[in-house]
Design an enzyme around this catalytic site. Structure first.
Site, mmCIF file in Angstrom:
data_model
loop_
_atom_site.group_PDB
_atom_site.id
_atom_site.type_symbol
_atom_site.label_atom_id
_atom_site.label_comp_id
_atom_site.label_asym_id
_atom_site.label_seq_id
_atom_site.Cartn_x
_atom_site.Cartn_y
_atom_site.Cartn_z
ATOM 1 N N LYS A 195 0.830 -1.207 0.000
ATOM 2 C CA LYS A 195 0.000 0.000 0.000
ATOM 3 C C LYS A 195 0.868 1.262 0.000
ATOM 4 O O LYS A 195 2.087 1.182 0.005
ATOM 5 C CB LYS A 195 -0.973 -0.029 1.195
ATOM 6 C CG LYS A 195 -1.912 -1.250 1.161
ATOM 7 C CD LYS A 195 -2.984 -1.154 0.070
ATOM 8 C CE LYS A 195 -3.629 -2.474 -0.306
ATOM 9 N NZ LYS A 195 -4.506 -3.075 0.677
HETATM 10 C C1 LIG Z 1 -5.611 -4.205 1.005
HETATM 11 C C2 LIG Z 1 -7.065 -3.953 1.062
HETATM 12 C C3 LIG Z 1 -7.835 -4.268 2.189
HETATM 13 C C4 LIG Z 1 -7.283 -5.044 3.348
HETATM 14 O O1 LIG Z 1 -6.212 -4.415 3.936
HETATM 15 P P1 LIG Z 1 -5.300 -5.232 4.983
HETATM 16 O O2 LIG Z 1 -4.549 -4.162 5.696
HETATM 17 O O3 LIG Z 1 -4.409 -6.119 4.157
HETATM 18 O O4 LIG Z 1 -6.190 -6.007 5.859
HETATM 19 C C5 LIG Z 1 -9.164 -3.905 2.216
HETATM 20 N N1 LIG Z 1 -9.732 -3.269 1.179
HETATM 21 C C6 LIG Z 1 -9.041 -2.984 0.048
HETATM 22 C C7 LIG Z 1 -9.725 -2.259 -1.049
HETATM 23 C C8 LIG Z 1 -7.694 -3.326 -0.039
HETATM 24 O O5 LIG Z 1 -7.016 -3.052 -1.157
#
Ligand SMILES: *Cc1c(COP(=O)(O)O)cnc(C)c1O
Length: 424
Positions: A195
């Site tokens: 991210k």
């Molecule tokens: C990555 C992601 C999540 C989950 O995030 P985590 O921190 O890995 O639990 C939820 N929603 C979207 C749209 C994502 O891209």
């Protein structure tokens, strides 16, 4: 071989370009080492520091750090007081975690198809899916592009619905000057390894009301009434009390050590990704693919995913053949996402079929995410452009000397327009 043919000839990278590899610098490394030598690995002062820094960045007062965005979504839904059987309207073009969090909270996910241009949940589709049991809307700012928050906010106010934003792609994004995650009652963020801000695993909730953030923190740490690090502080022992059946979702100081320095560079990294985004737009313009929709004038895009569409009718090749060919050329690519109803669990448990959400289905079957990490060098970006160009020339067997003009920056309405042969 003259100079020109040599430049155009296939250039294979020496090392594989890993999709989503984050930019980690010395400051993060030193902060982690500091945590290790201090002996404080769990939830402690660095989590508190990261929370304050995040609140300052987003211009809000109430935040709660957790160990993932999935956890953030789960406890936000619980903290909002939703009851079993309550319906939450969300998008079919998202990571499965969005849906699973709703299910784990005991609520019922209801899908509303996306707009084919923006790839974000379509407010008209939300209207169509409202029932007397609808209690919340959970929009996802897909790829970092803010959803239509005017329309979604209107529906939420009119129907008295809780608004929970999935901001996993959109930490830097803004809509009409307002930061994502501040429109609704809860805004949920991810610091997963790929991210825009990374802590390895990590998440954050921002809330409008103070008591909601306190409830999120409490539910995220076993339902304890006080944080463990306060319990063991120097002011003397304090007993905790279990006030709810909570979860083990707390962020650790090791994670926050990364986050503190990642957040300090969030704008630098954003600017670098914006640069890469423009380089892709220029480098890929003219290929028979659809480029991602440009940011709306009144918004700030988070530039999390650069998603192209491979329409087999225009490219003479399938999306999956393109994925394999790019990987063979040393370029890591991603798919964000096969629409949620493509997966067998949701078909079985919810009775969803991909055809019921045709826009998300088509995008999910055609989409490819190119690398967009701030870590990429200019040479990496050039390699991606070359690999995509050569892949399309090689797979389709066509000569792109008279390329189709499908540059999204020029013509955002091109997505559903059929292409009839060469424009010479
Ligand atoms: C990555 C992601 C999540 C989950 O995030 P985590 O921190 O890995 O639990 C939820 N929603 C979207 C749209 C994502 O891209």
């Amino acid at each position: 071989m003259n100079q020109d043919t040599r430049t155009a000839a296939e250039h294979i990278r020496e090392s594989f370009l890993v999709f989503g590899a984050p930019r980690i610098e010395q400051a993060e490394i030193e902060e982690v080492v500091d945590s290790l030598t201090s002996g404080w690995l769990g939830t402690g002062p660095k989590v508190a520091r990261f929370e304050r820094a995040f609140a300052a960045y987003k211009g809000v007062r109430h935040v709660a750090a957790l160990n993932s965005c999935t956890a953030a979504l789960h406890v936000s839904i619980l903290a909002a007081g939703l009851q079993p059987g309550d319906e939450i309207i969300t998008t079919p073009l998202t990571f499965c975690a969005t849906i699973n969090a709703i299910v784990h909270a005991g609520a019922v996910p209801v899908l509303a198809d996306v707009d084919p241009q923006t790839m974000n949940i379509d407010p008209n589709e939300i209207e169509r899916r409202l029932t007397p049991r609808t209690r919340a809307i959970l929009p996802v700012h897909f790829a970092g592009r803010p959803c239509d928050m005017d329309a979604i906010g209107d529906i939420a106010r009119r129907q008295n619905l809780t608004l929970i934003e999935d901001c996993a792609h959109a930490v830097e994004a803004e809509y009409r000057g307002r930061k994502t995650g501040t429109f609704g009652d809860f805004g949920c963020f991810s610091f997963y390894a790929t991210k825009n801000v990374v802590t390895g695993e990590g998440g954050m909730v921002i809330t409008r009301r103070k008591e909601d953030a306190a409830r999120v923190s409490m539910l995220g740490l076993h339902g304890l009434s006080r944080d463990a690090w306060q319990r063991f502080s120097a002011d003397g022992y304090r007993h905790y009390e279990v006030v709810a059946c909570g979860f083990k979702y707390n962020m650790t100081d090791l994670q926050a050590a990364l986050g503190i320095h990642q957040l300090a560079r969030v704008e630098d990294n954003w600017a670098r990704r914006a640069e890469i985004w423009r380089a892709y737009n220029e480098g890929l313009c003219g290929l028979p693919i659809h480029l991602p929709p440009a940011a709306d004038a009144h918004t700030r895009h988070g530039y999390h995913l650069y998603t192209i569409l491979i329409d087999p009718l225009q490219c003479n090749t399938s999306r999956d053949a393109f994925l394999n060919a790019m990987t063979a050329r040393g370029i890591g690519v991603g798919v964000h996402y096969l629409s949620v109803p493509e997966h067998s669990y949701y078909q079985r448990a919810m009775g969803w079929k991909p055809e019921q959400y045709p826009n998300a289905m088509r995008i999910g079957r055609q989409t490819v995410s190119l690398p967009l990490s701030a870590r990429l060098t200019d040479d990496d970006v050039a390699d991606v452009v070359h690999a995509a160009t050569n892949t399309l020339a090689g797979l389709s067997g066509t000569n792109h000397s008279a390329p189709l003009q499908l540059c999204t920056e020029v013509d955002t309405a091109s997505l559903s327009v059929p292409i009839d042969g060469a424009q010479s």
